[in-house]
Design an enzyme around this catalytic site. Structure first.
Site, PDB file in Angstrom:
ATOM      1  CB  THR A 411      -7.041  98.294  14.348  1.00 64.32           C
ATOM      2  OG1 THR A 411      -8.309  98.524  15.342  1.00 64.32           O
ATOM      3  CG2 THR A 411      -7.289  98.987  13.426  1.00 64.32           C
ATOM      4  CD  GLU A 412      -4.778  95.559  19.254  1.00 66.13           C
ATOM      5  OE1 GLU A 412      -5.257  95.046  20.279  1.00 66.13           O
ATOM      6  OE2 GLU A 412      -4.177  96.434  19.501  1.00 66.13           O
ATOM      7  CG  ASN A 413     -10.992  89.415  16.627  1.00 63.69           C
ATOM      8  OD1 ASN A 413     -11.061  88.451  15.917  1.00 63.69           O
ATOM      9  ND2 ASN A 413     -11.639  89.451  17.665  1.00 63.69           N
TER      10      ASN A 413
END
Ligand code: NOJ
Length: 568
Positions: A411-413
């Site tokens: 979901t986030e990187n």
């Protein structure tokens, strides 16, 4: 390249690393020869993300209520340079423009969050539902779908309604469980016919630790040793309740999925031949994502958290553990409440065992863990002080997150750069995305069920207590210009190629991508350099031209009247 963009060597390192030991572990070790050429499974979903407070702006428009971040950022000294999210990227007014950026990237999905106080100004449904706020998200979702971009909606990305903080103490209070459930239920009711992927909470670790333990984030409370555990306990229950609501009331007709997004660094033992370091590294990860994932997948906190916090609480002379407990009923209610696991990941730490004595008042989440964090000075560190590029840690974390083999969405990187860095040729970000997505591909080959990846973030935006000083965007936003124009960084071209090839087809092709991406960015750089001129031209068209025209009309009218009088 500007000096701020140069890969800096670490200045945070406190201890000397046992690098000889680090060289031994080859399982997922990153070295130049280990790049894996191959593609992702068919149907893999590529996306980019944002959150409401970080990008929307329009903080007090169209009936929106205050959130804890509006209030916190307006307090002097809380945010670097006293920045606020008041106008941010003006995303509230730029749905179409931003979707065209997503189309340029050929994204499969877009992850955004719904601002609770924008659609429920006090946070309480019976007080008021703000139809204008609902209309904004309706438009966003409709436009995404028209452009074949799947919306992934987060219900809570940190912007709690201020009224709930003032009246009840926010996540310190169990009543948040019901209020959050009412809000989520309204979102399912109004948007669930079109949104099929829901994330209840974003990074509850950060809410708990930075919001209620260290106070660096809103609501800025420093309840050391208890605040974070209490907030987390209520958030876990709130998540479970919302999942049950969806499961019993909406899943039948809407057929969507409800998950949670947990963020965590990977922790690698400093000395892999030292059992104490191995255990300390395991604790680091358990106190991070295990804190939330273990109750959600297995029904209770990790044993190691119960042991350490329980023992330290007893040493302090407390009758019960500072870590709250779940009743057996609650355990079975919470267990299994996840249709997919969202993973947010940015960096890695080396971990070694370190004992902290627990005394009255001295305990905290950090001392409870009995460990010290270290970094390798050779790790690239282009932006945020805490963010070192360590791609192999990503593969290890994904392998660790095998709680009942869940479906995983990253979901986030992503990676940031410093504020003065107006460099659009972000080759270090290209390198970061290339290496991190490649490690994710290896994790899939290891058998981890990763279904999608979300680059963080689509745009540069308000970076919480760091204000606008850290830029995570694929697109550069010129915050000095009130129109907040967006400019593509070179990483846009690179990410686009990963997406259209669904991975890394072969060495020859992939080696060309970087050259091609950085070729185009020099012309974008010129655009950005011309920006003061553009703002000047806007001033000319918006202020000078209308004023001169009005004066001309007035003067002509006066002159005409004068002529008419003389004529009569
Ligand atoms: C995690 C948070 O969810 C996100 O809002 C933030 O921008 C990133 N960390 C980077 O700090």
């Amino acid at each position: 390249m500007l000096p701020c963009c140069a890969v800096r060597t670490c200045h945070v390192l406190v201890l000397v690393l046992c690098l000889s030991a680090a060289e031994d572990f080859d399982w997922t070790k990153n070295d130049r020869g280990s790049f894996y050429y191959g593609t992702f499974p068919a149907g893999f979903s590529w996306g980019a993300g944002s959150s409401a407070y970080q990008t929307e702006g329009a903080w007090d428009q169209d009936g929106k209520g205050l959130s804890i971040w509006d209030v916190f950022s307006h307090r002097k000294g809380k945010i670097l340079q006293n920045d606020t999210g008041d106008s941010s990227c003006q995303g509230y007014y730029k749905i179409k423009e931003d979707i065209s950026l997503m189309k340029e990237l050929k994204l499969d999905h877009y992850r955004f969050s719904i601002s609770w106080p924008r659609i429920m100004p006090t946070g309480i449904k019976s007080d008021h539902v703000n139809e204008k706020g609902i209309k904004y998200y309706d438009e966003l979702i409709d436009n995404l779908l028209e452009n074949k971009i799947t919306p992934i909606a987060t219900l809570y990305h940190w912007d709690l309604p201020q009224v709930l903080q003032e009246k009840y103490g926010g996540w310190q209070n169990i009543s948040m469980v019901n209020y959050f459930n009412e809000f989520a239920n309204l979102c399912f009711e109004r948007f669930g016919n079109r949104v099929k992927y829901w994330i209840t909470l974003n990074n509850p670790w950060s809410v708990a630790v930075e919001g209620y333990e260290t106070g660096e984030h809103a609501p800025g409370l420093k309840l050391r040793g208890t605040g974070a555990y209490r907030a987390a306990h209520h958030m876990i229950k709130a998540h479970a309740k919302v999942w049950h609501t969806y499961d019993t009331k909406w899943r039948g007709k809407q057929k969507g999925l409800v998950g949670i997004s947990l963020s965590g660094d990977w922790g690698e033992p400093v000395d892999i031949s030292n059992q104490k370091d191995i255990e300390a590294a395991e604790r680091y990860v358990q106190f991070y994502i295990g804190w939330f994932a273990t109750p959600i997948f297995h029904g209770d906190y990790p044993q190691v958290m119960k042991d350490f916090i329980g023992r330290k609480s007893a040493q302090q002379g407390l009758g019960t553990s500072r870590l709250p407990t779940f009743s057996s009923q609650e355990k079975s209610y919470v267990k299994g409440t996840c249709d997919f696991l969202g993973i947010g990941h940015f960096t890695t730490r080396y971990i070694t065992q370190k004992n902290y004595q627990s005394g009255h008042g001295s305990s905290s989440y950090f001392t409870d863990r009995d460990l010290a964090e270290l970094v390798d000075p050779r790790w690239p560190d282009p932006g945020s002080e805490w963010l070192y590029s360590v791609p192999w840690g990503f593969r290890r974390l994904l392998n660790f997150a095998q709680y009942r083999n869940p479906m995983i969405y990253v979901t986030e990187n992503g990676v940031s750069e410093k504020i003065m860095c107006t460099e659009l040729c972000d080759d270090w970000r290209i390198q970061y995305y290339k290496d991190y997505t490649n490690e994710m591909l290896k994790a899939i080959k290891d058998g981890v069920n990763v279904r999608g990846y979300t680059a963080w973030s689509l745009l540069d935006k308000f970076e919480w207590d760091e204000g606008y000083s850290e830029r995570f965007g694929l697109y550069y936003v010129d915050f000095r210009n009130k129109n907040k124009p967006r400019y593509p960084k070179a990483s846009v071209q690179y990410y686009k190629r990963i997406i259209s090839s669904n991975g890394f087809p072969n060495q020859r092709e992939v080696e060309n991508w970087k050259r091609k991406a950085t070729e185009t960015c020099s012309s974008s750089n010129q655009l950005l350099a011309a920006d003061p001129l553009t703002s000047h031209m806007e001033m000319v068209t918006e202020v000078v031209v209308p004023t001169v025209c009005t004066l001309c009309i007035l003067l002509s009218a006066v002159f005409l009247m004068f002529l008419l009088r003389r004529h009569n």
